[in-house]
Design an enzyme around this catalytic site. Structure first.
Site, PDB file in Angstrom:
ATOM      1  N   GLU A 274      37.368  34.162  46.918  1.00 15.30           N
ATOM      2  CA  GLU A 274      38.034  34.056  45.624  1.00 15.30           C
ATOM      3  C   GLU A 274      39.492  34.363  45.912  1.00 15.30           C
ATOM      4  O   GLU A 274      39.907  35.507  45.919  1.00 15.30           O
ATOM      5  CB  GLU A 274      37.408  35.036  44.635  1.00 15.30           C
ATOM      6  CG  GLU A 274      37.758  34.709  43.205  1.00 15.30           C
ATOM      7  CD  GLU A 274      39.122  35.244  42.813  1.00 15.30           C
ATOM      8  OE1 GLU A 274      40.145  34.620  43.202  1.00 15.30           O
ATOM      9  OE2 GLU A 274      39.150  36.278  42.128  1.00 15.30           O
TER      10      GLU A 274
ATOM     11  N   HIS B  56      41.169  36.147  33.612  1.00 13.22           N
ATOM     12  CA  HIS B  56      42.283  37.066  33.896  1.00 13.22           C
ATOM     13  C   HIS B  56      43.491  36.311  34.451  1.00 13.22           C
ATOM     14  O   HIS B  56      44.579  36.859  34.523  1.00 13.22           O
ATOM     15  CB  HIS B  56      41.849  38.186  34.847  1.00 13.22           C
ATOM     16  CG  HIS B  56      41.785  37.770  36.282  1.00 13.22           C
ATOM     17  ND1 HIS B  56      40.738  37.043  36.801  1.00 13.22           N
ATOM     18  CD2 HIS B  56      42.649  37.960  37.306  1.00 13.22           C
ATOM     19  CE1 HIS B  56      40.954  36.820  38.081  1.00 13.22           C
ATOM     20  NE2 HIS B  56      42.101  37.366  38.418  1.00 13.22           N
TER      21      HIS B  56
ATOM     22  N   GLU C  91      50.558  33.863  45.583  1.00 10.33           N
ATOM     23  CA  GLU C  91      50.071  34.814  46.599  1.00 10.33           C
ATOM     24  C   GLU C  91      49.569  34.165  47.872  1.00 10.33           C
ATOM     25  O   GLU C  91      49.305  34.846  48.866  1.00 10.33           O
ATOM     26  CB  GLU C  91      48.990  35.763  46.062  1.00 10.33           C
ATOM     27  CG  GLU C  91      49.600  36.807  45.162  1.00 10.33           C
ATOM     28  CD  GLU C  91      48.583  37.784  44.613  1.00 10.33           C
ATOM     29  OE1 GLU C  91      47.475  37.870  45.162  1.00 10.33           O
ATOM     30  OE2 GLU C  91      48.931  38.467  43.631  1.00 10.33           O
TER      31      GLU C  91
ATOM     32  N   GLY D 278      38.613  37.861  52.195  1.00  2.48           N
ATOM     33  CA  GLY D 278      39.259  38.646  51.137  1.00  2.48           C
ATOM     34  C   GLY D 278      38.192  39.229  50.230  1.00  2.48           C
ATOM     35  O   GLY D 278      38.206  39.030  49.017  1.00  2.48           O
TER      36      GLY D 278
ATOM     37  N   ASP E  22      36.149  39.828  34.597  1.00  2.00           N
ATOM     38  CA  ASP E  22      36.447  38.454  34.186  1.00  2.00           C
ATOM     39  C   ASP E  22      35.141  37.680  34.307  1.00  2.00           C
ATOM     40  O   ASP E  22      34.763  37.215  35.376  1.00  2.00           O
ATOM     41  CB  ASP E  22      37.526  37.887  35.109  1.00  2.00           C
ATOM     42  CG  ASP E  22      37.872  36.454  34.755  1.00  2.00           C
ATOM     43  OD1 ASP E  22      37.089  35.789  34.044  1.00  2.00           O
ATOM     44  OD2 ASP E  22      38.926  35.996  35.210  1.00  2.00           O
TER      45      ASP E  22
END
Lengths: 360, 360
Positions: A128, A281, A137, A72, A45
């Site tokens: 991100e 995306h 999420e 993450g 992306d």
């Protein structure tokens, strides 16, 4: 503890010679369960990767010698950008047993359970964390936890300001398509598809020409101040004035996120997932309306959006969209819609402007 | 029993006035579980839909007044094409509880358990049963069952001949991509991705320019003669002569299927999923090799492919690809590879052709 230093240098990554990338724990030698292909999608992306790269590398003078936490970290690409920008240390935290690549150690631990050596604090948190319609999420909570545990008082968040937007739209591919299909009218299939889609938001690409009005802001979050509690429920009542006639068939949601500009000569980098920008995306999130309605320029539209954390899985959201009677809602001032009160207000404003003009 | 007649006519479908589309059982009023979006994907696959449409509608004089069985009817699009082509009756059988659309009745029954009224036999069986690498999902067995139970001795299968092909290929997006990524060498990620992909075939689009040799046929099936037992295990030893130098990184599989031309003026319609043709939703199936190898023009390559039904789920296949020593394999005659025996054979053939030429 393991060093990426040697490995990165051997692989000829420019600018890493001065960086010591430290991962905070040895990974379990367990099986790798997460498909790399998901991360490949995100790496590919370009709008996403390029925005982070630019936001970080354009401020190499700020990143120089800084300590960074990548929450993450996934494949570690943001960590590598920070190292490229001159960071002294990058702690990369990844909860999933993603991968233990050759020179990389990714921990199988959530940020909530991480301890940095000697309770070190960091200058920057990069992450991100954004999901579909920004909040899906619920990974932002982990970033906020990391902020409270590890960020120095004057530390920076990359990104630091995020906004969720909405606009009414047509959804030609859910309608037009079925009405004339190789000489057949398959509209019952379309009805069925929309009925199925009605039960959950659809992630799809919306063409900018299918937006029927200028977008409105659902919420803006300043991540230095936002708390996890603020994310439990987000709601907004919104009024739109139709700017392009067409079939009003859905509610389109997207988000922007914006990175700090600390260096004097830097400008804020914005990663936008708007239909007006290069598709990402994340695409757009669409709520398909149970009934369509033909609208013309100047028509007022209104709805209330409520995003609430789901019951069973607190990381998921329920989205509720209630169409409102636009006549009973407070409109923005000035409003372009053709309701008498808005026409009147526009007229008054115009006259006032003329009066002011003639007094000059 | 229910008639589509009225409904179709009301919706203005041309050519349906003469057709009675009969579905053989009332659907359960149960919940609809299959996402229509899967079928939408297939309908939107223009090469697929157009091939069936052309194969059927170009032979309207044959279909006129015929009785058709549509095995695995899905959304019923093939049934509608047959009705458009003038079929007298179309039995549409669908095992999944797909949908009970307004004027359509789809049965929740496998074709094995279907009984047509008064043991009627059909003139044509149409079906779109092909899975990835042709055989995935094993729906062909249902078509063969339907053939044995319902097809008249001189009845036709649409399609009736199918072929599976293979060719060696480069896989740039699994390699090149990672080696230079925004100034970083992420090749360990690529290694990991390929290791993960090594455990199962990957469904991906292969560019025709990435094929390294002319394709070879793995198997051709004449569906009038094929039995379910024939599908339990398919194997082929193949030899290729490299026609374009490059990085030999994978084995590419695809299939063609071909429709009968019964009318005198009709030509066979072929639906091809080759990289040389318009991409379809089947894309290509790729076996990613554990090691890459640089090959140049004239190099011989050989492998043995074995497709075997899986143990637990007999509808799934295990694919095994064993690289062979090309020197020990029998090559096609003539073969373009540079092995001495093939060079010799080519020379002999050339000379023989010259001798024949000079005798003329």
């Amino acid at each position: 503890m393991a060093s990426l230093h040697g490995g990165a240098e051997e692989r000829g990554v420019p600018g890493l010679a001065n960086a010591l990338v430290v991962f905070s724990q040895t990974a379990e030698d367990g099986e790798i369960e997460v498909q790399i292909s998901v991360h490949r999608l995100m790496l590919d992306d370009n709008a996403r990767t390029q925005a982070y790269k630019q936001a970080i590398l354009s401020q190499a003078n700020y990143f120089s010698d800084k300590v960074v936490l990548d929450v993450g970290a996934g494949t570690g690409i943001l960590s590598l950008f920070c190292a490229q920008a001159g960071a002294r240390k990058v702690y990369a935290v990844e909860a999933s047993r993603l991968s233990s690549l050759a020179e990389r150690i990714v921990i199988n631990k959530t940020v909530e359970n991480v301890c940095l050596p000697e309770d070190e604090k960091v200058d920057v948190i990069v992450s991100e964390w954004m999901g579909f319609y920004l909040l899906h999420e619920g990974m932002l909570d982990s970033v906020l936890t990391a902020r409270d545990k590890f960020l120095k008082p004057d530390g920076k968040l990359f990104p630091d300001i995020v906004s969720l937007y909405s606009a009414p739209c047509s959804l030609p591919k859910f309608y037009d398509h079925w009405e004339e299909f190789h000489g057949l009218d398959l509209s019952p299939l379309g009805d069925e598809e929309r009925r199925l889609k009605g039960s959950q938001p659809d992630i799809t690409e919306v063409n900018k020409d299918d937006l029927l009005a200028s977008h409105q802001i659902v919420c803006e979050l300043d991540l230095y101040k936002t708390s996890s509690k603020d994310l439990d429920s987000i709601s907004s009542r919104q009024v739109f004035s139709v700017s392009r006639e067409g079939r009003y068939q859905g509610v389109c949601l997207w988000f922007d996120c914006s990175f700090p500009s600390i260096s004097l000569d830097a400008t804020r980098v914005v990663l936008s997932t708007s239909p007006h920008c290069q598709q990402t995306h994340w695409k757009q999130t669409v709520l398909v309306l149970p009934e369509e309605m033909y609208v013309t320029e100047g028509d007022p539209l209104a709805w209330e959006l409520i995003l609430e954390r789901g019951g069973d899985d607190w990381r998921h959201y329920n989205i509720q969209c209630t169409l409102l009677d636009p006549e009973e809602e407070r409109h923005p001032v000035p409003c372009e819609c053709l309701l008498p009160k808005c026409c009147l207000i526009r007229e008054i404003i115009d006259k006032h402007a003329q009066t002011l003009g003639s007094q000059e």
